[in-house]
Enzyme design. Structure first.
Site, PDB file in Angstrom:
ATOM      1  N   ASP A   1     -58.103 -16.562 -13.569  1.00 13.93           N
ATOM      2  CA  ASP A   1     -56.849 -16.255 -14.244  1.00 13.93           C
ATOM      3  C   ASP A   1     -55.628 -16.571 -13.389  1.00 13.93           C
ATOM      4  O   ASP A   1     -55.656 -16.439 -12.161  1.00 13.93           O
ATOM      5  CB  ASP A   1     -56.833 -14.767 -14.617  1.00 13.93           C
ATOM      6  CG  ASP A   1     -55.783 -14.429 -15.648  1.00 13.93           C
ATOM      7  OD1 ASP A   1     -55.605 -15.219 -16.596  1.00 13.93           O
ATOM      8  OD2 ASP A   1     -55.158 -13.366 -15.522  1.00 13.93           O
TER       9      ASP A   1
ATOM     10  N   HIS B   1     -46.186  -7.969 -17.422  1.00 17.81           N
ATOM     11  CA  HIS B   1     -47.232  -7.608 -16.473  1.00 17.81           C
ATOM     12  C   HIS B   1     -46.874  -6.334 -15.706  1.00 17.81           C
ATOM     13  O   HIS B   1     -45.704  -5.991 -15.556  1.00 17.81           O
ATOM     14  CB  HIS B   1     -47.444  -8.735 -15.451  1.00 17.81           C
ATOM     15  CG  HIS B   1     -47.998  -9.991 -16.038  1.00 17.81           C
ATOM     16  ND1 HIS B   1     -47.208 -11.057 -16.386  1.00 17.81           N
ATOM     17  CD2 HIS B   1     -49.268 -10.352 -16.349  1.00 17.81           C
ATOM     18  CE1 HIS B   1     -47.965 -12.031 -16.868  1.00 17.81           C
ATOM     19  NE2 HIS B   1     -49.213 -11.633 -16.866  1.00 17.81           N
TER      20      HIS B   1
ATOM     21  N   HIS C   1     -50.745 -11.466 -22.555  1.00 18.54           N
ATOM     22  CA  HIS C   1     -50.779 -10.972 -21.185  1.00 18.54           C
ATOM     23  C   HIS C   1     -49.958  -9.685 -21.102  1.00 18.54           C
ATOM     24  O   HIS C   1     -49.085  -9.439 -21.915  1.00 18.54           O
ATOM     25  CB  HIS C   1     -50.201 -12.014 -20.231  1.00 18.54           C
ATOM     26  CG  HIS C   1     -51.110 -13.181 -20.006  1.00 18.54           C
ATOM     27  ND1 HIS C   1     -51.229 -13.803 -18.785  1.00 18.54           N
ATOM     28  CD2 HIS C   1     -51.963 -13.834 -20.823  1.00 18.54           C
ATOM     29  CE1 HIS C   1     -52.097 -14.789 -18.856  1.00 18.54           C
ATOM     30  NE2 HIS C   1     -52.550 -14.834 -20.104  1.00 18.54           N
TER      31      HIS C   1
ATOM     32  N   ASN D   1     -55.359  -9.418 -22.533  1.00 15.98           N
ATOM     33  CA  ASN D   1     -55.571  -9.255 -21.093  1.00 15.98           C
ATOM     34  C   ASN D   1     -55.144  -7.868 -20.620  1.00 15.98           C
ATOM     35  O   ASN D   1     -54.033  -7.426 -20.917  1.00 15.98           O
ATOM     36  CB  ASN D   1     -54.767 -10.300 -20.319  1.00 15.98           C
ATOM     37  CG  ASN D   1     -55.367 -11.687 -20.394  1.00 15.98           C
ATOM     38  OD1 ASN D   1     -56.252 -11.957 -21.204  1.00 15.98           O
ATOM     39  ND2 ASN D   1     -54.881 -12.574 -19.554  1.00 15.98           N
TER      40      ASN D   1
END
Length: 287
Positions: A84, A183, A211, A234
């Site tokens: 990743d 993130h 993500h 994710n």
């Protein structure tokens, strides 16, 4: 069970109108928790190792890859191995020889034109070797070392027309898009742009990837998968939050203990609970 390819798991989930969750592996315990959580949920999952995790392990991909693959092969659940957020071409080229069936090649920091050139080259390399390639277009902020980024700022989200052109130009197998997540979020407060996700789904002929899902509430994830068309979800920070919380609680109660197994075990179990929950959420079986 033998390793399953990421492409196979993603395609199967998309065909059912479900999602497939991919979880970050940093330690052996992360891999063990993913396998245990998948078995508990009765669902497939993806074990993904990031370039940052490789750096944590001294820049050596092979040992952590071998450990994760061994855990996956001894699990009763269908599991895939994914590399990743790879920015290094050298690391990309290690993927096939170390057992990865897929790579997320991340050229999102480059200009659009440079991103297209670099990603097209990565796709050509990968497809010659049967490696499934994911890429990113837009700006999903929050990665370590990056300046803070408002997920809703102008120019941050992925444009559907540009995404369609990007997929045509690069030949990628899946596309990570910026739709409101970020993130490294430790609170689940992100609001997704579901109208944009739907437009991207209609414009782009490959599966969409979310993500930064650790910061997205359950109902937002469920809607993104079942109503809007997001496929690969994710999850990383949520595992670390659970692990660290359980370790802290154990050490606060057992102040003289020195055996790491005593506090790592509850940390691993806490990650297993989180993994099982996310798998039920994206597969439509969560209560």
């Amino acid at each position: 069970m033998p390793l399953v390819s990421t492409g196979e798991l993603v395609s199967a989930a998309q065909a059912r109108g479900h999602g497939i969750a991919a979880f970050n592996v940093i330690t052996l315990e992360h891999a063990e928790a993913i396998a245990a959580g998948a078995e508990r949920a009765g669902a497939p999952a993806i074990l993904q190792i990031s370039e940052n995790a490789v750096k944590f392990h001294g820049g050596r991909l092979a040992p952590i890859a071998a450990a994760a693959a061994a855990v996956a092969r001894t699990s009763a659940a269908p599991l895939a191995l994914h590399l990743d957020h790879v920015e290094s071409v050298e690391l990309l080229h290690q993927a096939h020889e170390t057992g990865f069936g897929s790579v997320m090649f991340d050229a999102s920091k480059l200009s659009y034109e440079e991103n297209v050139r670099a990603t097209a080259a990565a796709v050509a390399w990968g497809h010659e070797r049967g490696v499934w390639i994911e890429a990113e277009l837009g700006k999903v902020g929050g990665k370590e070392g990056e300046a803070p980024l408002d997920a809703h700022a102008p120019g941050v989200r992925t444009d559907p027309d540009e995404a369609a052109a990007y997929v045509r130009a690069t030949g990628v197998d899946a596309l990570a898009v910026a739709v409101g997540s970020s993130h490294a979020m430790t609170e689940r407060t992100a609001a997704l742009d579901h109208e944009l996700i739907g437009r991207l789904r209609d414009a782009v002929p490959v599966p969409l990837v979310l993500h930064g899902s650790s910061g997205v509430p359950d109902e937002e994830i469920r809607r993104a998968v079942t109503a809007s068309g997001m496929v690969k979800i994710n999850v990383g920070t949520a595992l670390n939050t659970a692990f660290t919380g359980a370790v802290r609680a154990h050490l606060a109660e057992h102040t003289t203990g020195v055996d790491p197994r005593k506090y790592i075990a509850p940390g691993r179990e806490a990650m297993t609970d989180v993994i099982s929950h996310f798998l039920g959420l994206v597969s439509g079986t969560a209560r």
